[in-house]
Design an enzyme around this catalytic site. Sequence first.
Site, PDB file in Angstrom:
ATOM      1  N   LYS A   1       2.881  29.668 -18.403  1.00  9.43           N
ATOM      2  CA  LYS A   1       2.817  28.686 -17.423  1.00  9.43           C
ATOM      3  C   LYS A   1       4.173  28.010 -17.037  1.00  9.43           C
ATOM      4  O   LYS A   1       5.153  28.115 -18.102  1.00  9.43           O
ATOM      5  CB  LYS A   1       1.817  27.453 -17.786  1.00  9.43           C
ATOM      6  CG  LYS A   1       1.435  26.632 -16.500  1.00  9.43           C
ATOM      7  CD  LYS A   1       0.139  27.502 -16.179  1.00  9.43           C
ATOM      8  CE  LYS A   1      -0.607  26.979 -14.850  1.00  9.43           C
ATOM      9  NZ  LYS A   1      -1.842  27.654 -14.625  1.00  9.43           N
TER      10      LYS A   1
ATOM     11  N   GLY B   1     -14.403  23.860  -1.205  1.00  9.97           N
ATOM     12  CA  GLY B   1     -13.087  24.651  -0.869  1.00  9.97           C
ATOM     13  C   GLY B   1     -13.278  25.894  -1.201  1.00  9.97           C
ATOM     14  O   GLY B   1     -14.176  26.599  -0.891  1.00  9.97           O
ATOM     15  N   ASN B   2     -12.014  26.487  -1.505  1.00 14.18           N
ATOM     16  CA  ASN B   2     -12.000  27.802  -1.523  1.00 14.18           C
ATOM     17  C   ASN B   2     -13.060  28.500  -2.733  1.00 14.18           C
ATOM     18  O   ASN B   2     -13.924  29.503  -2.350  1.00 14.18           O
ATOM     19  CB  ASN B   2     -10.557  28.501  -2.148  1.00 14.18           C
ATOM     20  CG  ASN B   2     -10.475  29.843  -2.371  1.00 14.18           C
ATOM     21  OD1 ASN B   2     -10.845  30.449  -3.704  1.00 14.18           O
ATOM     22  ND2 ASN B   2     -10.223  30.561  -1.389  1.00 14.18           N
TER      23      ASN B   2
ATOM     24  N   GLY C   1     -18.021  20.402  -4.166  1.00  9.67           N
ATOM     25  CA  GLY C   1     -16.664  20.838  -3.602  1.00  9.67           C
ATOM     26  C   GLY C   1     -17.040  21.804  -2.485  1.00  9.67           C
ATOM     27  O   GLY C   1     -18.379  22.337  -2.521  1.00  9.67           O
TER      28      GLY C   1
HETATM   29  P1  NAD Z   1      -9.745  23.483  -2.881  1.00  3.69           P
HETATM   30  O1  NAD Z   1      -8.536  22.615  -2.704  1.00  3.69           O
HETATM   31  O2  NAD Z   1      -9.977  24.553  -2.043  1.00  3.69           O
HETATM   32  O3  NAD Z   1     -11.302  22.548  -2.859  1.00  3.69           O
HETATM   33  C1  NAD Z   1     -11.395  21.560  -3.348  1.00  3.69           C
HETATM   34  C2  NAD Z   1     -12.871  20.975  -2.928  1.00  3.69           C
HETATM   35  O4  NAD Z   1     -13.051  19.817  -3.808  1.00  3.69           O
HETATM   36  C3  NAD Z   1     -12.587  20.307  -1.319  1.00  3.69           C
HETATM   37  O5  NAD Z   1     -13.850  20.810  -0.828  1.00  3.69           O
HETATM   38  C4  NAD Z   1     -12.558  18.940  -1.736  1.00  3.69           C
HETATM   39  O6  NAD Z   1     -13.042  18.204  -0.672  1.00  3.69           O
HETATM   40  C5  NAD Z   1     -13.496  18.752  -3.094  1.00  3.69           C
HETATM   41  N1  NAD Z   1     -13.397  17.595  -3.826  1.00  3.69           N
HETATM   42  C6  NAD Z   1     -12.459  16.747  -4.162  1.00  3.69           C
HETATM   43  N2  NAD Z   1     -12.515  15.695  -4.877  1.00  3.69           N
HETATM   44  C7  NAD Z   1     -13.759  15.523  -4.795  1.00  3.69           C
HETATM   45  C8  NAD Z   1     -14.790  14.926  -5.249  1.00  3.69           C
HETATM   46  N3  NAD Z   1     -14.323  13.512  -5.842  1.00  3.69           N
HETATM   47  N4  NAD Z   1     -16.272  15.063  -5.111  1.00  3.69           N
HETATM   48  C9  NAD Z   1     -16.613  16.101  -4.481  1.00  3.69           C
HETATM   49  N5  NAD Z   1     -15.711  16.948  -4.217  1.00  3.69           N
HETATM   50  C10 NAD Z   1     -14.377  16.700  -4.121  1.00  3.69           C
HETATM   51  O7  NAD Z   1      -9.829  23.987  -4.455  1.00  3.69           O
HETATM   52  P2  NAD Z   1     -10.267  25.191  -5.063  1.00  3.69           P
HETATM   53  O8  NAD Z   1      -9.066  26.242  -4.857  1.00  3.69           O
HETATM   54  O9  NAD Z   1     -11.517  25.521  -4.288  1.00  3.69           O
HETATM   55  O10 NAD Z   1     -10.564  24.836  -6.784  1.00  3.69           O
HETATM   56  C11 NAD Z   1     -11.487  24.129  -7.230  1.00  3.69           C
HETATM   57  C12 NAD Z   1     -11.598  24.256  -8.713  1.00  3.69           C
HETATM   58  O11 NAD Z   1     -11.558  25.358  -9.021  1.00  3.69           O
HETATM   59  C13 NAD Z   1     -10.236  23.554  -9.342  1.00  3.69           C
HETATM   60  O12 NAD Z   1     -10.821  22.732 -10.438  1.00  3.69           O
HETATM   61  C14 NAD Z   1      -9.440  24.525  -9.631  1.00  3.69           C
HETATM   62  O13 NAD Z   1      -8.641  24.255 -10.603  1.00  3.69           O
HETATM   63  C15 NAD Z   1     -10.417  25.779  -9.941  1.00  3.69           C
HETATM   64  N6  NAD Z   1     -10.018  27.085  -9.816  1.00  3.69           N
HETATM   65  C16 NAD Z   1      -9.530  27.637  -8.614  1.00  3.69           C
HETATM   66  C17 NAD Z   1      -9.280  28.993  -8.641  1.00  3.69           C
HETATM   67  C18 NAD Z   1      -8.925  29.524  -7.343  1.00  3.69           C
HETATM   68  O14 NAD Z   1      -8.608  30.786  -7.407  1.00  3.69           O
HETATM   69  N7  NAD Z   1      -8.656  28.895  -6.155  1.00  3.69           N
HETATM   70  C19 NAD Z   1      -9.319  29.669  -9.638  1.00  3.69           C
HETATM   71  C20 NAD Z   1      -9.801  29.038 -10.895  1.00  3.69           C
HETATM   72  C21 NAD Z   1     -10.026  27.754 -11.198  1.00  3.69           C
END
Ligand code: NAD
Length: 429
Positions: free
Chosen positions: A108, A222-223, A220
């Site tokens: 990291k 998001g992605n 959530g």
């Molecule tokens: P993102 O930024 O695309 O989406 C995050 C979502 O969480 C959004 O919809 C946001 O509105 C919501 N959110 C934020 N605070 C909130 C709350 N208090 N209550 C409810 N919803 C809330 O992020 P992502 O890429 O989807 O990642 C989400 C999680 O998955 C994170 O913990 C990230 O570390 C983990 N993760 C992501 C990936 C990846 O490839 N994107 C890989 C491994 C782990």
Amino acid sequence: MSNDSAFNPYSSAQAEFDRTADLIGLDGGARQLLRSPLREYHFNIPVKMDDGSVQVFPGYRIQHNDARGPCKGGVRFHPQETVNTVRALAMWMTWKCAVADLPLGGGKGGVICDPHNLSPREQELLCRGWVRQASSNVGPVRDIPAPDVMTNAQHMLWMLDEYEAITGGRYPGAFTGKPVGMGGSLGRTEATGYGVIYTLREALKEMDVKPEQTTASVQGFGNVAQHAIELYHRLGGKVVCVSCWDQQDETAYSYVKSDGVDLQELRSITDHFGGIDKAKATSLGYQVLPGDVWLSQEVDILIPAALENQITAESVQLIHDRVKFLAEGANGPTAPEADPILREKGVFVIPDFLANAGGVTCSYFEQVQSNMNYFWELSDVFSRLDVKMTSAFYAVYNLSQKREVSMRDAAYMLAIDRVAMSCRDRGWV
Ligand code: NAD
């Protein structure tokens, strides 16, 4: 990066390691070696700012272990980063790559900076400066960085370009998270969310539950959440609630539709941060309720895919008795105190570093494709991802059955044992 912060993630990563080392009876040498990073690089990066001044940014690369293959892990740009966070995350990457059985170790990196206050030109110089300091210790056969908090595909391209300028060749496999068409892999966007559902599909199968007879609630949008919902819907499941953060109101809301949310419809009223337009959702017939309502839904499956520390010793009590599966899309959504309670409730937990390993697995695919300089079709990426995630799920599940331990313990045991074995086989310990 300062060493002192109230919560020390490195101490908790080490505590988790110690607990697992006891469970698998890890011997002294391996225990000592794996408890801390193999190598740490700390450096300063001077940047000529737009106003003519020079600012010096502290930068890091920490390589926890590379017995199974070159290190893999993100580079974060964050003003409050600490060296202990980077150490913990590097260690965690080692276990995550091992549980997914990728031939990679864990690393990291980071820079203490706030990209919001940096122009694109200053960010480019920072990326190039990071590579100038780290170039002799990273690269396609040593350590492959990727985007992380506040870094993106453009940052990776600047870093790759600097690396190639220094080394005098084209090494697309030196960084991942690059744009598709510039060495990126198709399917990376979907990979984490789909991976969550590949593991959930297998858990349902083992418990003899048909996906089309289940309902789910998701934290959530998001992605990770959107792609998890997409694939879960394709399996025939019904999502009745999603929650997300509302930027305007600075609070979270849950959006409930008991006959099932329409993914396309919701996407069409969602911004690129994963925030749903509240007024439009109301007019489409969604009930808009407080943020934590997603957790108390009467559903079969919960998918936390937003933040860490959401299911705590207190909030775990909100979970409905009907819930039988928890697929952790987010990193660290469950506090350690909640784990025994989930067990008592009979919830099948798919732990985060197994459930969300689809992302790093696809990054590994990007590295492989880049090294070959030959890129796969989307369907190839998904079918290979399914194979890797399914076999990772069964490796953990079978161990949890055999040793009568939780899925989380089994995942840690499997990962640490694999890394320790590689260290032993190499004759390091
Ligand atoms: P993102 O930024 O695309 O989406 C995050 C979502 O969480 C959004 O919809 C946001 O509105 C919501 N959110 C934020 N605070 C909130 C709350 N208090 N209550 C409810 N919803 C809330 O992020 P992502 O890429 O989807 O990642 C989400 C999680 O998955 C994170 O913990 C990230 O570390 C983990 N993760 C992501 C990936 C990846 O490839 N994107 C890989 C491994 C782990």
